[in-house]
Write a protein that holds these residues in place. Structure first.
Motif, PDB file in Angstrom:
ATOM      1  N   GLY A 170      -7.296  14.245 -47.926  1.00  0.00           N
ATOM      2  CA  GLY A 170      -6.392  15.379 -47.759  1.00  0.00           C
ATOM      3  C   GLY A 170      -5.587  15.710 -49.003  1.00  0.00           C
ATOM      4  O   GLY A 170      -5.744  15.118 -50.072  1.00  0.00           O
ATOM      5  N   THR A 171      -4.694  16.678 -48.830  1.00  0.00           N
ATOM      6  CA  THR A 171      -3.804  17.146 -49.894  1.00  0.00           C
ATOM      7  C   THR A 171      -2.377  16.789 -49.516  1.00  0.00           C
ATOM      8  O   THR A 171      -1.964  16.985 -48.367  1.00  0.00           O
ATOM      9  CB  THR A 171      -3.929  18.669 -50.073  1.00  0.00           C
ATOM     10  N   THR A 172      -1.623  16.298 -50.479  1.00  0.00           N
ATOM     11  CA  THR A 172      -0.248  15.914 -50.195  1.00  0.00           C
ATOM     12  C   THR A 172       0.700  16.462 -51.256  1.00  0.00           C
ATOM     13  O   THR A 172       0.320  16.655 -52.411  1.00  0.00           O
ATOM     14  CB  THR A 172      -0.111  14.372 -50.088  1.00  0.00           C
ATOM     15  N   VAL A 173       1.928  16.741 -50.839  1.00  0.00           N
ATOM     16  CA  VAL A 173       2.992  17.224 -51.725  1.00  0.00           C
ATOM     17  C   VAL A 173       4.104  16.189 -51.724  1.00  0.00           C
ATOM     18  O   VAL A 173       4.610  15.820 -50.655  1.00  0.00           O
ATOM     19  CB  VAL A 173       3.536  18.587 -51.260  1.00  0.00           C
ATOM     20  N   ALA A 174       4.469  15.712 -52.908  1.00  0.00           N
ATOM     21  CA  ALA A 174       5.546  14.736 -53.045  1.00  0.00           C
ATOM     22  C   ALA A 174       6.781  15.432 -53.598  1.00  0.00           C
ATOM     23  O   ALA A 174       6.708  16.097 -54.631  1.00  0.00           O
ATOM     24  CB  ALA A 174       5.114  13.608 -53.978  1.00  0.00           C
ATOM     25  N   VAL A 175       7.894  15.292 -52.902  1.00  0.00           N
ATOM     26  CA  VAL A 175       9.155  15.923 -53.319  1.00  0.00           C
ATOM     27  C   VAL A 175      10.080  14.825 -53.840  1.00  0.00           C
ATOM     28  O   VAL A 175      10.442  13.906 -53.103  1.00  0.00           O
ATOM     29  CB  VAL A 175       9.820  16.676 -52.152  1.00  0.00           C
ATOM     30  N   LEU A 176      10.458  14.929 -55.096  1.00  0.00           N
ATOM     31  CA  LEU A 176      11.261  13.892 -55.745  1.00  0.00           C
ATOM     32  C   LEU A 176      12.760  14.164 -55.650  1.00  0.00           C
ATOM     33  O   LEU A 176      13.183  15.314 -55.573  1.00  0.00           O
ATOM     34  CB  LEU A 176      10.887  13.781 -57.227  1.00  0.00           C
ATOM     35  N   GLY A 177      13.523  13.070 -55.738  1.00  0.00           N
ATOM     36  CA  GLY A 177      14.971  13.175 -55.878  1.00  0.00           C
ATOM     37  C   GLY A 177      15.386  12.873 -57.307  1.00  0.00           C
ATOM     38  O   GLY A 177      16.543  12.532 -57.568  1.00  0.00           O
ATOM     39  N   SER A 178      14.450  13.001 -58.243  1.00  0.00           N
ATOM     40  CA  SER A 178      14.686  12.755 -59.663  1.00  0.00           C
ATOM     41  C   SER A 178      13.847  13.752 -60.453  1.00  0.00           C
ATOM     42  O   SER A 178      13.136  14.577 -59.870  1.00  0.00           O
ATOM     43  CB  SER A 178      14.291  11.322 -60.024  1.00  0.00           C
ATOM     44  N   GLY A 179      13.904  13.671 -61.782  1.00  0.00           N
ATOM     45  CA  GLY A 179      13.118  14.566 -62.617  1.00  0.00           C
ATOM     46  C   GLY A 179      11.701  14.069 -62.824  1.00  0.00           C
ATOM     47  O   GLY A 179      11.384  12.905 -62.549  1.00  0.00           O
ATOM     48  N   LEU A 180      10.834  14.943 -63.340  1.00  0.00           N
ATOM     49  CA  LEU A 180       9.436  14.585 -63.564  1.00  0.00           C
ATOM     50  C   LEU A 180       9.278  13.486 -64.610  1.00  0.00           C
ATOM     51  O   LEU A 180       8.266  12.777 -64.618  1.00  0.00           O
ATOM     52  CB  LEU A 180       8.646  15.823 -64.017  1.00  0.00           C
ATOM     53  N   GLY A 181      10.252  13.346 -65.485  1.00  0.00           N
ATOM     54  CA  GLY A 181      10.211  12.286 -66.486  1.00  0.00           C
ATOM     55  C   GLY A 181      10.864  11.004 -66.038  1.00  0.00           C
ATOM     56  O   GLY A 181      10.946  10.036 -66.797  1.00  0.00           O
ATOM     57  N   GLN A 182      11.352  10.976 -64.785  1.00  0.00           N
ATOM     58  CA  GLN A 182      12.040   9.801 -64.244  1.00  0.00           C
ATOM     59  C   GLN A 182      11.461   9.501 -62.855  1.00  0.00           C
ATOM     60  O   GLN A 182      12.190   9.501 -61.854  1.00  0.00           O
ATOM     61  CB  GLN A 182      13.550  10.072 -64.145  1.00  0.00           C
ATOM     62  N   ILE A 183      10.154   9.271 -62.783  1.00  0.00           N
ATOM     63  CA  ILE A 183       9.496   9.035 -61.497  1.00  0.00           C
ATOM     64  C   ILE A 183      10.130   7.832 -60.800  1.00  0.00           C
ATOM     65  O   ILE A 183      10.309   6.764 -61.393  1.00  0.00           O
ATOM     66  CB  ILE A 183       7.986   8.797 -61.678  1.00  0.00           C
ATOM     67  N   TYR A 184      10.456   8.025 -59.525  1.00  0.00           N
ATOM     68  CA  TYR A 184      11.095   6.955 -58.751  1.00  0.00           C
ATOM     69  C   TYR A 184      10.511   6.925 -57.337  1.00  0.00           C
ATOM     70  O   TYR A 184      10.337   7.973 -56.739  1.00  0.00           O
ATOM     71  CB  TYR A 184      12.610   7.199 -58.680  1.00  0.00           C
ATOM     72  N   ASP A 208      14.647  15.043 -67.197  1.00  0.00           N
ATOM     73  CA  ASP A 208      15.358  13.823 -67.575  1.00  0.00           C
ATOM     74  C   ASP A 208      16.369  13.366 -66.519  1.00  0.00           C
ATOM     75  O   ASP A 208      17.149  12.437 -66.767  1.00  0.00           O
ATOM     76  CB  ASP A 208      16.060  14.003 -68.921  1.00  0.00           C
ATOM     77  N   SER A 209      16.341  13.963 -65.339  1.00  0.00           N
ATOM     78  CA  SER A 209      17.316  13.603 -64.295  1.00  0.00           C
ATOM     79  C   SER A 209      16.940  12.275 -63.642  1.00  0.00           C
ATOM     80  O   SER A 209      15.844  12.147 -63.070  1.00  0.00           O
ATOM     81  CB  SER A 209      17.385  14.690 -63.225  1.00  0.00           C
ATOM     82  N   PRO A 210      17.823  11.276 -63.680  1.00  0.00           N
ATOM     83  CA  PRO A 210      17.521  10.000 -63.018  1.00  0.00           C
ATOM     84  C   PRO A 210      17.689  10.142 -61.505  1.00  0.00           C
ATOM     85  O   PRO A 210      18.320  11.086 -61.030  1.00  0.00           O
ATOM     86  CB  PRO A 210      18.574   9.049 -63.600  1.00  0.00           C
ATOM     87  N   PRO A 211      17.130   9.207 -60.734  1.00  0.00           N
ATOM     88  CA  PRO A 211      17.368   9.239 -59.293  1.00  0.00           C
ATOM     89  C   PRO A 211      18.847   9.042 -59.003  1.00  0.00           C
ATOM     90  O   PRO A 211      19.514   8.250 -59.662  1.00  0.00           O
ATOM     91  CB  PRO A 211      16.525   8.067 -58.765  1.00  0.00           C
ATOM     92  N   ASP A 212      19.360   9.782 -58.047  1.00  0.00           N
ATOM     93  CA  ASP A 212      20.787   9.734 -57.724  1.00  0.00           C
ATOM     94  C   ASP A 212      20.912   9.899 -56.210  1.00  0.00           C
ATOM     95  O   ASP A 212      20.242  10.748 -55.617  1.00  0.00           O
ATOM     96  CB  ASP A 212      21.516  10.861 -58.456  1.00  0.00           C
ATOM     97  N   ALA A 213      21.781   9.098 -55.603  1.00  0.00           N
ATOM     98  CA  ALA A 213      21.938   9.148 -54.143  1.00  0.00           C
ATOM     99  C   ALA A 213      22.288  10.548 -53.660  1.00  0.00           C
ATOM    100  O   ALA A 213      21.899  10.951 -52.559  1.00  0.00           O
ATOM    101  CB  ALA A 213      23.016   8.153 -53.705  1.00  0.00           C
ATOM    102  N   ARG A 214      22.988  11.321 -54.497  1.00  0.00           N
ATOM    103  CA  ARG A 214      23.379  12.679 -54.092  1.00  0.00           C
ATOM    104  C   ARG A 214      22.196  13.633 -54.087  1.00  0.00           C
ATOM    105  O   ARG A 214      22.246  14.698 -53.458  1.00  0.00           O
ATOM    106  CB  ARG A 214      24.457  13.205 -55.041  1.00  0.00           C
ATOM    107  N   HIS A 215      21.120  13.274 -54.781  1.00  0.00           N
ATOM    108  CA  HIS A 215      19.955  14.153 -54.850  1.00  0.00           C
ATOM    109  C   HIS A 215      19.097  14.111 -53.589  1.00  0.00           C
ATOM    110  O   HIS A 215      18.405  15.075 -53.270  1.00  0.00           O
ATOM    111  CB  HIS A 215      19.060  13.755 -56.028  1.00  0.00           C
ATOM    112  N   PHE A 216      19.119  12.979 -52.884  1.00  0.00           N
ATOM    113  CA  PHE A 216      18.131  12.793 -51.829  1.00  0.00           C
ATOM    114  C   PHE A 216      18.334  13.697 -50.608  1.00  0.00           C
ATOM    115  O   PHE A 216      17.358  14.196 -50.044  1.00  0.00           O
ATOM    116  CB  PHE A 216      18.041  11.316 -51.456  1.00  0.00           C
ATOM    117  N   PRO A 217      19.570  13.968 -50.181  1.00  0.00           N
ATOM    118  CA  PRO A 217      19.714  14.965 -49.104  1.00  0.00           C
ATOM    119  C   PRO A 217      19.194  16.345 -49.507  1.00  0.00           C
ATOM    120  O   PRO A 217      18.605  17.060 -48.683  1.00  0.00           O
ATOM    121  CB  PRO A 217      21.232  14.982 -48.845  1.00  0.00           C
ATOM    122  N   ASP A 218      19.383  16.714 -50.780  1.00  0.00           N
ATOM    123  CA  ASP A 218      18.854  17.995 -51.263  1.00  0.00           C
ATOM    124  C   ASP A 218      17.329  17.982 -51.235  1.00  0.00           C
ATOM    125  O   ASP A 218      16.689  18.966 -50.866  1.00  0.00           O
ATOM    126  CB  ASP A 218      19.346  18.274 -52.687  1.00  0.00           C
TER     127      ASP A 218
END
Length: 367
Positions: A170-184, A208-218
């Motif tokens: 199948g096909t899947t879409v991954a939604v990050l809570g960080s930037g593309l250069g900071q895979i988490y 360059d955005s690191p993972p941040d707890a405030r990002h995950f609800p967004d």
């Protein structure tokens, strides 16, 4: 290299404090470039009912720094990614119809995956063997019905959903809570390439955005917004999966939940969703499909193929197993054999695809 006057205007507007996605979208009805913004009078901006005098004044005094935009564009280019603005035909229409959604997405892979009919699969970061198996089987069934799987790329159920989707073709879409250069999380870096072969990895945050707890609800609001519904597989009484479910309900989307062990803390959230009538109890993928537009889910289910000819010992083991994990010591008592003899036979049966071993020497029946 990505370059566009309209895109530069968008990147500038997203830097203006307090402007927000609704006001930004409204501005594009009257201007298409930063030069137009510079020529626009404050009273004309203030006449826009969505902007008003306060934000009109902010727009005219906030400094334009195109080097910041160029630096951001170079960062995206360096990742091999793209920027998808809200006016692009590939930008998901489902997000444009909802308030508060991002005005652009950063991504890797194929952005056309964002327009597919999708189901979100989310859950705890520390699943039980039962939760992993449920996520795997339900995801596989949804993929076989033609749905794209959306999840948050987190440890646990999210990762199982992405991997199971890919294993099923199948096909899947991954939604990050960080930037593309900071895979988490970092251990999922190899999974990025697998996802991007047919789907995509997206985020609203610069590379360059690191993972941040405030990002995950967004991030969770994007997961819910992209999908026809949200399936929750194991969730404690608090956590991101329940936030995604609440957001899906606010968007009038379907919510589904897998019932769990009443003594298992990681099932409290899913059981409560069902108990409160906020989620439909799910046992099979058909339970989900019959609730979705365009999926009747009412056709007869195909019977599972019978197992091949079994020896008496294999048949005794097979009869004692189901989709509920059983520890090898318990199974040894049930079939009246030593654990050593049983493990040898179970290995043979696993090669035949009849059983599967889970962590901790638990076994389930396949098929």
């Amino acid at each position: 290299m990505i370059s566009d006057d309209k895109l530069h205007l968008l990147l500038h507007l997203t830097r203006v404090p307090g402007l927000g996605p609704t006001r930004i979208r409204s501005l594009f009805s009257s201007m298409q470039s930063i030069s137009q913004l510079k020529r626009c009078r404050t009273d004309h901006l203030a006449a826009n009912p969505v902007i008003g005098p306060k934000y009109a004044a902010d727009l005219t005094v906030f400094p334009v720094d195109e080097e910041i935009h160029n630096q951001l564009i170079r960062q995206v280019d360096d990742t091999g990614g793209w920027i998808l603005p809200f006016w692009d035909e590939r930008f998901p229409a489902s997000l444009n119809r909802l308030s508060g959604m991002p005005t652009h997405l950063f991504g890797l892979g194929d952005p056309s995956a964002l327009s597919a009919v999708s189901m979100a699969v989310v859950g705890t970061r520390i699943p039980t063997p039962y939760g992993k198996l449920a996520a795997e089987k339900l995801t596989t069934g949804l993929v076989q019905a033609g749905l794209t799987i959306v999840s948050g790329f987190a440890r646990g159920i999210d990762t199982v959903a992405h991997q199971s989707c890919l294993a099923a073709g199948g096909t899947t879409v991954a939604v990050l809570g960080s930037g593309l250069g900071q895979i988490y999380p970092p251990e999922n870096q190899p999974l990025v390439d697998d996802v991007c072969r047919t789907g995509c990895v997206i985020t609203e945050y610069p590379p360059d955005s690191p993972p941040d707890a405030r990002h995950f609800p967004d991030r969770n609001r994007i997961i819910a917004g992209l999908s026809l519904g949200t399936l929750v597989v194991e969730a404690a009484d608090r956590g991101g999966a329940l936030i995604t479910a609440a957001m899906a309900l606010d968007m009038n989307r379907e919510v589904f939940a897998v019932p769990g062990d009443i003594f298992q803390p990681r099932a409290v959230g899913t059981n409560r969703l069902i108990q409160n009538g906020q989620a439909k109890l799910v046992i099979t993928a058909q339970d989900i499909l019959q609730e979705l537009p365009g999926f009747s889910g009412s056709g007869p289910r195909q019977p599972l193929p019978p197992p091949p000819d079994l020896t008496l010992f294999e048949a005794a083991i097979y009869d004692q197993l189901s989709s509920t994990p059983v520890h090898v010591d318990v199974l040894a008592d049930l079939v009246d054999r030593t654990t050593g003899d049983l493990l040898i036979q179970l290995l043979t049966m696993e090669f035949k695809g009849l059983v599967r071993q889970l962590p901790g020497k638990y076994f389930i029946r396949m098929g």
